[in-house]
Motif scaffolding. Structure first.
Motif, PDB file in Angstrom:
ATOM      1  N   TYR A  55      39.983  47.414  41.524  1.00  0.00           N
ATOM      2  CA  TYR A  55      39.998  46.981  40.131  1.00  0.00           C
ATOM      3  C   TYR A  55      40.865  45.741  39.911  1.00  0.00           C
ATOM      4  CZ  TYR A  55      38.096  51.652  39.680  1.00  0.00           C
ATOM      5  OH  TYR A  55      37.311  52.764  39.828  1.00  0.00           O
ATOM      6  N   VAL A  56      41.670  45.382  40.925  1.00  0.00           N
ATOM      7  CA  VAL A  56      42.599  44.258  40.713  1.00  0.00           C
ATOM      8  C   VAL A  56      42.485  43.156  41.762  1.00  0.00           C
ATOM      9  CG1 VAL A  56      44.239  45.766  39.513  1.00  0.00           C
ATOM     10  CG2 VAL A  56      44.542  45.337  41.955  1.00  0.00           C
ATOM     11  N   SER A  57      41.739  43.387  42.831  1.00  0.00           N
ATOM     12  CA  SER A  57      41.724  42.394  43.913  1.00  0.00           C
ATOM     13  C   SER A  57      40.556  41.404  43.758  1.00  0.00           C
ATOM     14  CB  SER A  57      41.603  43.123  45.260  1.00  0.00           C
ATOM     15  OG  SER A  57      40.946  42.311  46.201  1.00  0.00           O
ATOM     16  N   PRO A  58      40.868  40.114  43.662  1.00  0.00           N
ATOM     17  CA  PRO A  58      39.791  39.111  43.588  1.00  0.00           C
ATOM     18  C   PRO A  58      38.903  39.133  44.830  1.00  0.00           C
ATOM     19  CG  PRO A  58      41.900  38.131  42.992  1.00  0.00           C
ATOM     20  CD  PRO A  58      42.186  39.510  43.524  1.00  0.00           C
ATOM     21  N   GLU A  59      39.463  39.513  45.980  1.00  0.00           N
ATOM     22  CA  GLU A  59      38.650  39.547  47.205  1.00  0.00           C
ATOM     23  C   GLU A  59      37.585  40.644  47.102  1.00  0.00           C
ATOM     24  OE1 GLU A  59      42.071  39.502  47.294  1.00  0.00           O
ATOM     25  OE2 GLU A  59      42.170  37.369  47.818  1.00  0.00           O
ATOM     26  N   ILE A  60      37.966  41.793  46.558  1.00  0.00           N
ATOM     27  CA  ILE A  60      36.975  42.875  46.424  1.00  0.00           C
ATOM     28  C   ILE A  60      35.951  42.497  45.360  1.00  0.00           C
ATOM     29  CG2 ILE A  60      36.652  45.293  45.726  1.00  0.00           C
ATOM     30  CD1 ILE A  60      38.825  45.995  47.575  1.00  0.00           C
ATOM     31  N   PHE A  61      36.397  41.844  44.309  1.00  0.00           N
ATOM     32  CA  PHE A  61      35.438  41.382  43.296  1.00  0.00           C
ATOM     33  C   PHE A  61      34.416  40.437  43.937  1.00  0.00           C
ATOM     34  CE2 PHE A  61      34.185  38.385  39.878  1.00  0.00           C
ATOM     35  CZ  PHE A  61      33.535  39.301  39.053  1.00  0.00           C
ATOM     36  N   ALA A  62      34.869  39.552  44.799  1.00  0.00           N
ATOM     37  CA  ALA A  62      33.944  38.615  45.464  1.00  0.00           C
ATOM     38  C   ALA A  62      32.946  39.385  46.337  1.00  0.00           C
ATOM     39  CB  ALA A  62      34.723  37.606  46.299  1.00  0.00           C
ATOM     40  N   LEU A  63      33.415  40.438  47.014  1.00  0.00           N
ATOM     41  CA  LEU A  63      32.505  41.256  47.834  1.00  0.00           C
ATOM     42  C   LEU A  63      31.477  41.978  46.963  1.00  0.00           C
ATOM     43  CD1 LEU A  63      34.898  42.944  50.441  1.00  0.00           C
ATOM     44  CD2 LEU A  63      33.210  41.131  50.874  1.00  0.00           C
ATOM     45  N   GLU A  64      31.933  42.487  45.821  1.00  0.00           N
ATOM     46  CA  GLU A  64      31.001  43.184  44.918  1.00  0.00           C
ATOM     47  C   GLU A  64      29.910  42.224  44.434  1.00  0.00           C
ATOM     48  OE1 GLU A  64      34.000  46.474  42.876  1.00  0.00           O
ATOM     49  OE2 GLU A  64      33.683  44.550  41.892  1.00  0.00           O
ATOM     50  N   ARG A  65      30.334  41.008  44.117  1.00  0.00           N
ATOM     51  CA  ARG A  65      29.365  40.020  43.632  1.00  0.00           C
ATOM     52  C   ARG A  65      28.332  39.741  44.729  1.00  0.00           C
ATOM     53  NH1 ARG A  65      28.699  34.619  43.204  1.00  0.00           N
ATOM     54  NH2 ARG A  65      27.936  33.843  41.203  1.00  0.00           N
ATOM     55  N   GLU A  66      28.848  39.534  45.931  1.00  0.00           N
ATOM     56  CA  GLU A  66      27.987  39.150  47.049  1.00  0.00           C
ATOM     57  C   GLU A  66      27.074  40.295  47.493  1.00  0.00           C
ATOM     58  OE1 GLU A  66      28.558  37.828  51.700  1.00  0.00           O
ATOM     59  OE2 GLU A  66      30.306  37.753  50.369  1.00  0.00           O
ATOM     60  N   HIS A  67      27.572  41.531  47.465  1.00  0.00           N
ATOM     61  CA  HIS A  67      26.816  42.651  48.039  1.00  0.00           C
ATOM     62  C   HIS A  67      26.148  43.545  46.998  1.00  0.00           C
ATOM     63  CE1 HIS A  67      28.073  41.982  52.214  1.00  0.00           C
ATOM     64  NE2 HIS A  67      29.184  41.541  51.659  1.00  0.00           N
ATOM     65  N   ILE A  68      26.572  43.481  45.753  1.00  0.00           N
ATOM     66  CA  ILE A  68      26.029  44.399  44.743  1.00  0.00           C
ATOM     67  C   ILE A  68      25.440  43.640  43.556  1.00  0.00           C
ATOM     68  CG2 ILE A  68      26.615  46.216  43.083  1.00  0.00           C
ATOM     69  CD1 ILE A  68      28.785  47.146  45.085  1.00  0.00           C
ATOM     70  N   LEU A  69      26.277  42.842  42.903  1.00  0.00           N
ATOM     71  CA  LEU A  69      25.878  42.309  41.592  1.00  0.00           C
ATOM     72  C   LEU A  69      24.721  41.320  41.688  1.00  0.00           C
ATOM     73  CD1 LEU A  69      29.493  41.885  40.148  1.00  0.00           C
ATOM     74  CD2 LEU A  69      27.914  43.794  39.809  1.00  0.00           C
ATOM     75  N   LEU A  70      24.638  40.566  42.788  1.00  0.00           N
ATOM     76  CA  LEU A  70      23.557  39.585  42.938  1.00  0.00           C
ATOM     77  C   LEU A  70      22.316  40.190  43.594  1.00  0.00           C
ATOM     78  CD1 LEU A  70      25.518  36.342  43.957  1.00  0.00           C
ATOM     79  CD2 LEU A  70      24.763  37.078  41.683  1.00  0.00           C
ATOM     80  N   HIS A  71      22.298  41.496  43.801  1.00  0.00           N
ATOM     81  CA  HIS A  71      21.160  42.118  44.497  1.00  0.00           C
ATOM     82  C   HIS A  71      20.534  43.269  43.720  1.00  0.00           C
ATOM     83  CE1 HIS A  71      21.983  39.763  48.059  1.00  0.00           C
ATOM     84  NE2 HIS A  71      23.256  40.022  47.843  1.00  0.00           N
ATOM     85  N   ASN A  72      20.963  43.447  42.490  1.00  0.00           N
ATOM     86  CA  ASN A  72      20.439  44.576  41.717  1.00  0.00           C
ATOM     87  C   ASN A  72      19.973  44.122  40.346  1.00  0.00           C
ATOM     88  OD1 ASN A  72      20.874  47.390  43.084  1.00  0.00           O
ATOM     89  ND2 ASN A  72      22.650  46.147  43.661  1.00  0.00           N
ATOM     90  N   TRP A  73      19.089  44.911  39.750  1.00  0.00           N
ATOM     91  CA  TRP A  73      18.525  44.605  38.439  1.00  0.00           C
ATOM     92  C   TRP A  73      19.554  44.827  37.340  1.00  0.00           C
ATOM     93  CZ3 TRP A  73      13.894  42.318  38.097  1.00  0.00           C
ATOM     94  CH2 TRP A  73      13.030  42.427  39.193  1.00  0.00           C
ATOM     95  N   PHE A  74      19.535  43.952  36.349  1.00  0.00           N
ATOM     96  CA  PHE A  74      20.396  44.148  35.176  1.00  0.00           C
ATOM     97  C   PHE A  74      19.671  43.670  33.922  1.00  0.00           C
ATOM     98  CE2 PHE A  74      21.768  39.699  34.701  1.00  0.00           C
ATOM     99  CZ  PHE A  74      21.460  39.199  35.949  1.00  0.00           C
ATOM    100  N   PHE A  75      19.956  44.375  32.830  1.00  0.00           N
ATOM    101  CA  PHE A  75      19.306  44.107  31.544  1.00  0.00           C
ATOM    102  C   PHE A  75      19.974  42.912  30.846  1.00  0.00           C
ATOM    103  CE2 PHE A  75      19.800  44.644  26.950  1.00  0.00           C
ATOM    104  CZ  PHE A  75      18.479  44.648  26.538  1.00  0.00           C
ATOM    105  N   VAL A  76      19.148  42.055  30.227  1.00  0.00           N
ATOM    106  CA  VAL A  76      19.731  40.914  29.505  1.00  0.00           C
ATOM    107  C   VAL A  76      19.266  40.751  28.061  1.00  0.00           C
ATOM    108  CG1 VAL A  76      20.307  39.483  31.495  1.00  0.00           C
ATOM    109  CG2 VAL A  76      17.995  39.349  30.522  1.00  0.00           C
TER     110      VAL A  76
END
Ligand code: FES
Ligand SMILES: [Fe+2]
Length: 379
Positions: free
Chosen positions: A31-52
């Motif tokens: 919840y606080v590490s920018p490195e983990i946030f970058a991993l989430e973006r790369e491995h999760i957030l840019l590969h899954n569907w989201f409502f807009v």
């Protein structure tokens, strides 16, 4: 992730993964590490569907809506032949943002050097480019973003190879189908900037444990049941025979229930998370979304929107009565945001170690495991 349980049968809680008693939340660095946030973006957030957005928000040819997403700015358009499109909101020349806000127009003109695109993305004109050898308008149209529509809800995915939206939603339409989102109209939108990690907003949405404390002044204590699911989503139902989409204290009678609701849907309000960033809440008379847009490890934008059945929106006193819903949606969201910003601050302590989860945190646990399974590190 599939949540175990008898098909379609809810239970007070459904536990999977490490046993209740030994299960804890994610480590605080999630919840606080920018490195983990970058991993989430790369491995999760840019590969899954989201409502807009909802399709009726772009109902006319020429309608457009510029939105910010975790993958950068996106432009939604409705072309002259009624086609709906999603493009990266970036000029093919030198990358300028093309449009902001929403409105209606016949073409998209870059504010920098006036390259002009049709609403279907084709480049129509590029002033001064005649002298450039080999330049072809056809080769420089807007860059499409993968889009799919379910029941009037527009979803995006930055991964062209990801499974399609239907696979992602799994049996979501079976539990939520009788709400008929496709026959609803969005009448309200709002946005809140939140100083917390994006996952905290979703975890909070899927447990009713906190409601008697955080929402003592509004919705009060609630009880919920959890549903087994197939697909990338989770669901609980807060039990209430009347709609909890507005506060009884508002003095306004609730809108009539949605015609044809299933027996299960009449029992209360479904709170659902479609992994990883979308929440749809569905009461007997309405649905509202709470979609998260992660900005940084400790900054998130919460997009709120409310939809009612077409027949309800046609009621003569709709606009006045709907205010009680908008007020409740905003107030309860602000109460959650207030506690989550405190949680974010607490998680920064170097002394904190995750404590035991409660049985009422069953979906939090499932969501944590969904994240664990998708990151290339041991958590
Ligand atoms: S950046 Fe758009 S026309 Fe130059
Ligand atoms: Fe809450």
């Amino acid at each position: 992730m599939t949540r175990a349980g008898r098909p379609g049968e809810p239970a007070p809680f459904l536990w999977s993964g490490s046993a209740l008693g030994s299960a804890t939340g994610l480590p605080p660095r999630c919840y606080v590490s920018p490195e983990i946030f970058a991993l989430e973006r790369e491995h999760i957030l840019l590969h899954n569907w989201f409502f807009v957005a909802r399709t009726e928000e772009l109902s006319q040819p020429g309608d457009y809506r510029a939105i910010e997403t975790v993958g950068g700015p996106v432009l939604l358009t409705r072309d002259e032949t009624d086609g709906l499109h999603a493009f990266a909101n970036t000029c093919r020349h030198r990358g300028c943002l093309l449009l902001e806000g929403s409105g209606n127009r016949r073409s998209v003109v870059c504010p920098y050097h006036a390259w002009t695109y049709r609403l279907d993305g084709r480049l129509r004109a590029a002033p001064g480019m005649q002298a450039v050898p080999g330049f072809a308008l056809e080769a420089h149209g807007l860059l499409p973003v993968r889009m799919a529509v379910w029941e009037g809800c527009i979803f995006l995915n930055f991964d062209d190879a990801a499974p399609d939206l239907a696979a992602h939603l799994g049996d979501y339409p079976e539990l939520l189908g009788s709400h008929r989102f496709g026959d609803m109209i969005c009448t309200w939108r709002d946005e809140i900037e939140v100083a917390c990690n994006w996952k905290l907003l979703l975890e909070n949405a899927m447990e009713s444990y906190h409601t008697g404390f955080v929402h003592a002044a509004t919705v009060g204590a609630q009880t919920s049941v959890t549903f087994p699911t197939r697909g990338e989503w989770h669901a609980i139902q807060v039990q209430s025979r009347t709609s909890i989409a507005m506060l009884e204290t508002s003095g306004v009678p609730p809108f009539p229930p949605i015609a044809g609701l299933s027996a299960q849907a009449r029992q209360g309000a479904f709170f659902t998370v479609i992994e990883p960033m979308t929440q749809f809440a569905c009461a007997q008379d309405s649905m509202w979304w709470l979609a998260v847009r992660p900005v940084a490890v400790d900054r998130t934008v919460l997009s709120l929107g409310g939809c009612f059945p077409r027949e309800t929106v046609a009621l003569p006193d709709f606009a006045t009565r709907a205010q009680a819903y908008y007020d409740r949606w905003r107030r309860v969201a602000e109460e959650d945001v207030g506690i989550l910003e405190k949680q974010q601050r607490g998680l920064r302590s170097c002394k904190f170690r995750p404590g035991p989860l409660s049985s009422r945190d069953d979906v939090v646990h499932a969501m944590n495991d969904w994240i664990r399974a998708r990151l290339p590190i041991e958590l």
